[in-house]
Write a protein that holds these residues in place. Sequence first.
Motif, PDB file in Angstrom:
ATOM      1  N   ASN A   5      -3.780   3.670  -0.250  1.00  0.00           N
ATOM      2  CA  ASN A   5      -2.343   3.358  -0.150  1.00  0.00           C
ATOM      3  C   ASN A   5      -2.060   1.910  -0.506  1.00  0.00           C
ATOM      4  N   ILE A   6      -2.901   1.011   0.008  1.00  0.00           N
ATOM      5  CA  ILE A   6      -2.705  -0.415  -0.270  1.00  0.00           C
ATOM      6  C   ILE A   6      -2.851  -0.677  -1.760  1.00  0.00           C
ATOM      7  N   ARG A   7      -3.892  -0.114  -2.364  1.00  0.00           N
ATOM      8  CA  ARG A   7      -4.134  -0.374  -3.784  1.00  0.00           C
ATOM      9  C   ARG A   7      -3.031   0.223  -4.653  1.00  0.00           C
ATOM     10  N   SER A   8      -2.586   1.414  -4.323  1.00  0.00           N
ATOM     11  CA  SER A   8      -1.565   2.055  -5.156  1.00  0.00           C
ATOM     12  C   SER A   8      -0.227   1.333  -5.049  1.00  0.00           C
ATOM     13  N   THR A   9       0.162   0.909  -3.841  1.00  0.00           N
ATOM     14  CA  THR A   9       1.431   0.172  -3.710  1.00  0.00           C
ATOM     15  C   THR A   9       1.314  -1.212  -4.347  1.00  0.00           C
ATOM     16  N   PHE A  10       0.110  -1.786  -4.293  1.00  0.00           N
ATOM     17  CA  PHE A  10      -0.105  -3.073  -4.956  1.00  0.00           C
ATOM     18  C   PHE A  10      -0.005  -2.922  -6.472  1.00  0.00           C
ATOM     19  N   ASP A  11      -0.565  -1.853  -7.011  1.00  0.00           N
ATOM     20  CA  ASP A  11      -0.494  -1.637  -8.459  1.00  0.00           C
ATOM     21  C   ASP A  11       0.945  -1.474  -8.932  1.00  0.00           C
ATOM     22  N   VAL A  12       1.779  -0.833  -8.110  1.00  0.00           N
ATOM     23  CA  VAL A  12       3.204  -0.714  -8.447  1.00  0.00           C
ATOM     24  C   VAL A  12       3.848  -2.101  -8.469  1.00  0.00           C
ATOM     25  N   LEU A  13       3.499  -2.919  -7.492  1.00  0.00           N
ATOM     26  CA  LEU A  13       4.037  -4.282  -7.435  1.00  0.00           C
ATOM     27  C   LEU A  13       3.628  -5.078  -8.670  1.00  0.00           C
ATOM     28  N   ILE A  14       2.363  -5.036  -9.013  1.00  0.00           N
ATOM     29  CA  ILE A  14       1.874  -5.780 -10.183  1.00  0.00           C
ATOM     30  C   ILE A  14       2.567  -5.306 -11.456  1.00  0.00           C
ATOM     31  N   HIS A  15       2.789  -4.002 -11.558  1.00  0.00           N
ATOM     32  CA  HIS A  15       3.482  -3.463 -12.730  1.00  0.00           C
ATOM     33  C   HIS A  15       4.869  -4.095 -12.874  1.00  0.00           C
ATOM     34  N   HIS A  16       5.626  -4.132 -11.775  1.00  0.00           N
ATOM     35  CA  HIS A  16       6.986  -4.674 -11.843  1.00  0.00           C
ATOM     36  C   HIS A  16       6.977  -6.188 -12.086  1.00  0.00           C
ATOM     37  N   ILE A  17       5.992  -6.895 -11.508  1.00  0.00           N
ATOM     38  CA  ILE A  17       5.887  -8.332 -11.768  1.00  0.00           C
ATOM     39  C   ILE A  17       5.581  -8.575 -13.241  1.00  0.00           C
ATOM     40  N   ASP A  18       4.636  -7.807 -13.794  1.00  0.00           N
ATOM     41  CA  ASP A  18       4.300  -7.951 -15.217  1.00  0.00           C
ATOM     42  C   ASP A  18       5.509  -7.652 -16.100  1.00  0.00           C
ATOM     43  N   GLN A  19       6.276  -6.629 -15.731  1.00  0.00           N
ATOM     44  CA  GLN A  19       7.469  -6.288 -16.504  1.00  0.00           C
ATOM     45  C   GLN A  19       8.510  -7.406 -16.424  1.00  0.00           C
ATOM     46  N   GLU A 112       8.335  -5.328  -0.576  1.00  0.00           N
ATOM     47  CA  GLU A 112       8.627  -4.821   0.762  1.00  0.00           C
ATOM     48  C   GLU A 112       7.785  -3.591   1.066  1.00  0.00           C
ATOM     49  N   ASN A 113       7.648  -2.694   0.102  1.00  0.00           N
ATOM     50  CA  ASN A 113       6.828  -1.498   0.303  1.00  0.00           C
ATOM     51  C   ASN A 113       5.359  -1.855   0.516  1.00  0.00           C
ATOM     52  N   PHE A 114       4.881  -2.833  -0.249  1.00  0.00           N
ATOM     53  CA  PHE A 114       3.495  -3.276  -0.103  1.00  0.00           C
ATOM     54  C   PHE A 114       3.272  -3.869   1.291  1.00  0.00           C
ATOM     55  N   LYS A 115       4.200  -4.702   1.712  1.00  0.00           N
ATOM     56  CA  LYS A 115       4.101  -5.313   3.042  1.00  0.00           C
ATOM     57  C   LYS A 115       4.103  -4.249   4.137  1.00  0.00           C
ATOM     58  N   ASN A 116       5.012  -3.286   4.047  1.00  0.00           N
ATOM     59  CA  ASN A 116       5.100  -2.236   5.067  1.00  0.00           C
ATOM     60  C   ASN A 116       3.835  -1.386   5.104  1.00  0.00           C
ATOM     61  N   THR A 117       3.234  -1.145   3.944  1.00  0.00           N
ATOM     62  CA  THR A 117       1.987  -0.379   3.895  1.00  0.00           C
ATOM     63  C   THR A 117       0.877  -1.107   4.642  1.00  0.00           C
ATOM     64  N   ILE A 118       0.812  -2.411   4.449  1.00  0.00           N
ATOM     65  CA  ILE A 118      -0.210  -3.205   5.139  1.00  0.00           C
ATOM     66  C   ILE A 118       0.041  -3.239   6.645  1.00  0.00           C
ATOM     67  N   ARG A 127      -6.700  -4.862   9.489  1.00  0.00           N
ATOM     68  CA  ARG A 127      -5.729  -5.077   8.414  1.00  0.00           C
ATOM     69  C   ARG A 127      -6.291  -6.026   7.368  1.00  0.00           C
ATOM     70  N   PHE A 128      -6.859  -7.134   7.834  1.00  0.00           N
ATOM     71  CA  PHE A 128      -7.440  -8.123   6.914  1.00  0.00           C
ATOM     72  C   PHE A 128      -8.541  -7.487   6.078  1.00  0.00           C
ATOM     73  N   GLU A 129      -9.403  -6.733   6.754  1.00  0.00           N
ATOM     74  CA  GLU A 129     -10.532  -6.095   6.066  1.00  0.00           C
ATOM     75  C   GLU A 129     -10.037  -5.091   5.020  1.00  0.00           C
ATOM     76  N   ALA A 130      -9.037  -4.299   5.390  1.00  0.00           N
ATOM     77  CA  ALA A 130      -8.523  -3.265   4.484  1.00  0.00           C
ATOM     78  C   ALA A 130      -7.862  -3.886   3.246  1.00  0.00           C
ATOM     79  N   VAL A 131      -7.071  -4.926   3.469  1.00  0.00           N
ATOM     80  CA  VAL A 131      -6.373  -5.566   2.351  1.00  0.00           C
ATOM     81  C   VAL A 131      -7.373  -6.164   1.372  1.00  0.00           C
ATOM     82  N   HIS A 132      -8.357  -6.883   1.880  1.00  0.00           N
ATOM     83  CA  HIS A 132      -9.261  -7.603   0.990  1.00  0.00           C
ATOM     84  C   HIS A 132     -10.359  -6.706   0.407  1.00  0.00           C
TER      85      HIS A 132
END
Length: 288
Positions: A5-19, A112-118, A127-132
């Motif tokens: 979940n963390i990786r997938s929501t992060f990938d969505v975030l990176i996509h929008h930042i890149d765009q 916001e979605n990434f933050k809520n997922t974490i 949480r720290f372990e999962a994120v990193h």
Amino acid sequence: MNKFNIRSTFDVLIHHIDQLCHELQHSEIIKANFYELPAVKKQDEEIAPKQIPILKLDGEDAKKKCINSFRDIFLSGRESGKLLQRFPGLLLVNDPRDTIKSRVAEVNLAKENFKNTILEISNNDARFEAVHNAVPDLITLAAYRKIHCESEPPFSVRFTWMKKHATRVLTKDAALQMLNRSSIYSNPRMIDQEKWKQLVEQEKYRVSSLSESAKLRIRRPTRVTPEVNVRYTASNRYHVSAALPFILLNPHPDTKIGELSNFIEKDDHPRKREYNFLVDRIYLERCD
């Protein structure tokens, strides 16, 4: 499942930042300013500096710095990851089809979605372990930072420095326990350890003399941070963090644009006289 979940929501975030960065690169940018701050060194993490010099960039250099700062969310060899690097800047962008406006909204929603997922992981260590594990070398708070933009033409957009305090409310007993612990510590700034103990005993005496119902708080000053002040009228204004560049869309030629100056702490600031600390050393004061 947390890692996925963390990786997938992060990938969505990176996509929008890149765009967003791609769209800004190909937008009509009327003006770009960037104010480069000194990098925070490891030994300075706990120090609130009295002076902060800035390096002002404009034109193409500023545009590149502003756009790249939206992607700057990884440790990437930084000396300090505890304190976030700030990237104050300003982009004035023509956006006739609301392309940038819509993209900024999507980036902020993804943040916001990434933050809520974490935050679904309640335990801090887990949480720290999962994120990193999911996103190595990520500076999590940097990924959370909202991008601020404005599409209504204001009277002015100016920069300033904001000095904040980290506030903690505590009881008389809690304050005494804190002082008791500090009395057994060695203080390298004190040549004579006995004098250090005497100093703490005086602090304990002042706290002990208070009533049991006394309310106390610690108001510890933190590092100053750059902010953007957006003004429409004297009574209609707001300010937001300048941790990331501010984007002003479809700017009006009459809007007054300010600059960020070097920070120099003033010893005679009038707000300093408001504080009457019970224990100066730890910024302890009564709050009733």
